[in-house]
Design an enzyme around this catalytic site. Sequence first.
Site, short mmCIF file in Angstrom:
data_model
loop_
_atom_site.label_atom_id
_atom_site.label_comp_id
_atom_site.label_asym_id
_atom_site.label_seq_id
_atom_site.Cartn_x
_atom_site.Cartn_y
_atom_site.Cartn_z
NE ARG A 54 -21.87 -57.22 -37.71
CZ ARG A 54 -23.12 -57.24 -37.22
NH1 ARG A 54 -23.33 -57.50 -35.95
NH2 ARG A 54 -24.14 -56.98 -37.99
CE1 TYR A 106 2.92 -52.13 -32.81
CE2 TYR A 106 0.64 -51.43 -32.66
CZ TYR A 106 1.73 -51.81 -33.42
OH TYR A 106 1.61 -51.86 -34.77
CG ASP A 178 -0.11 -56.39 -26.34
OD1 ASP A 178 0.26 -57.52 -26.71
OD2 ASP A 178 -0.23 -55.42 -27.11
CE LYS A 203 2.83 -57.43 -35.04
NZ LYS A 203 2.63 -56.56 -33.89
C1 PLP Z 1 1.73 -55.41 -33.59
C2 PLP Z 1 1.32 -55.18 -32.20
C3 PLP Z 1 0.04 -54.72 -31.88
C4 PLP Z 1 -0.98 -54.36 -32.94
O1 PLP Z 1 -1.43 -55.47 -33.63
P1 PLP Z 1 -1.93 -55.42 -35.15
O2 PLP Z 1 -2.21 -56.85 -35.44
O3 PLP Z 1 -0.81 -54.83 -35.96
O4 PLP Z 1 -3.13 -54.55 -35.18
C5 PLP Z 1 -0.29 -54.57 -30.54
N1 PLP Z 1 0.58 -54.84 -29.56
C6 PLP Z 1 1.83 -55.27 -29.83
C7 PLP Z 1 2.77 -55.54 -28.71
C8 PLP Z 1 2.25 -55.45 -31.15
O5 PLP Z 1 3.50 -55.86 -31.41
#
Ligand code: PLP
Length: 396
Positions: A54, A106, A178, A203
């Site tokens: 961890r 998001y 982000d 993604k």
């Molecule tokens: C999908 C997404 C998240 C969240 O990520 P997860 O891997 O689904 O927890 C955060 N910010 C953006 C812009 C996203 O598209």
Amino acid sequence: MESEEIDMTEFDTRLVHGRSQHDNQTGAVNVPIYNSSTFIFPKVDAKVTWDYARSGNPTRNYLEDQLAALENGAKGFAFSSGLAAIHAVLGIFSPGDHIVIGNTIYGGTFRLINQFFKRWDLKVTPVDTQDLAAVENAIQPTTKAIYFETVANPLLKVTSVKAISKIAKRHGLLTIVDNTFLTPYLQQPLDLGADIVVHSATKYLGGHSDVVAGIAVAKDQAIADRIYFNQNGIGSVLSPADSNLIRRGIQTLAVRLDRHVSNAAKIVNFLQSRPEIAKVYYPGIAGTKDYEIATAELKGYGGIISFELQKGFDAIKFVENLNLIQLAVSLGAVESLIELPYKMTHAELSPQEQLKAGITHQLVRLSVGIEDPKDLIGDLTQSLDRLSEPVSEVTD
Ligand SMILES: *Cc1c(COP(=O)(O)O)cnc(C)c1O
């Protein structure tokens, strides 16, 4: 063998080669998947690099160093999801602190802030981060950070990292970006003034819809130490096997994104030529503020397109009649994915909130994959053509 390290100056080369390993006794070209939760202490009081997974695992650390290098940060951290990364980052703040957030972030981040962090008294003010005066006005004596997405869902509104971080610096605040929609290939927010960058690696970094993961990278060691405390203390770390999938995804990031971006440009042109389409949202369409900022700060306009069907055309029928392009949430994968924000990704918003955010029932979001663009346009064409067909009478 630091001295034998090849000097890799070009970003695309660094994507493929990653970092050199120092614990590889086999000559394997890739870092092994270290399926070990614990590590031997040669002596009780030995200073060991690894003690418990961890706190650190060599496969995960390889990925973390790889991302720190690509984002030009001091230290990277890999988490079990994008939201886990965001949780650990926002967890560096204290009860009573205030942060200014983008009003189109998001939905899961919004829920985390509104339903989890509000309980420990983190205060937030959502603003349109393209409106710099509004950002400035939202800053209070207790404000500690500005949090936003450079390209935000679902209308692909673009925010200037340079302009926001300039405001943040003037007020002694952290800038948190982000960068999921762009990846370090299209933008490196830390170089534009941001302090922390986060990703849903689920993604584009992963890129194949086969892993859920998150990344955070801090520009400075002092902030990195606070994020590390949360990563280890909360414990939502990425597994060694999933760390390897993200590592592998990153190797093809440049070629994938080049194709995502060029396919998206072709599809934008196609959509603009069709009478069934009322409006196309894409940062690469000239004449908007989004385009201006994107052209100045991004290396490419990305692979996500949103568009609105003309009134009278059935958006549900349109997405359901596609054959190749799959109906699914998520984005950034090799295969094209399409969805209706009002029913799927943004269904949690009230009808009034949806309207305010520009999410109509005619709005469609397309994550353009790396297929041959002719096939994608072919699929869109056949489904659009079918929208104008008269509804067949049932004659039995
Ligand atoms: C999908 C997404 C998240 C969240 O990520 P997860 O891997 O689904 O927890 C955060 N910010 C953006 C812009 C996203 O598209």
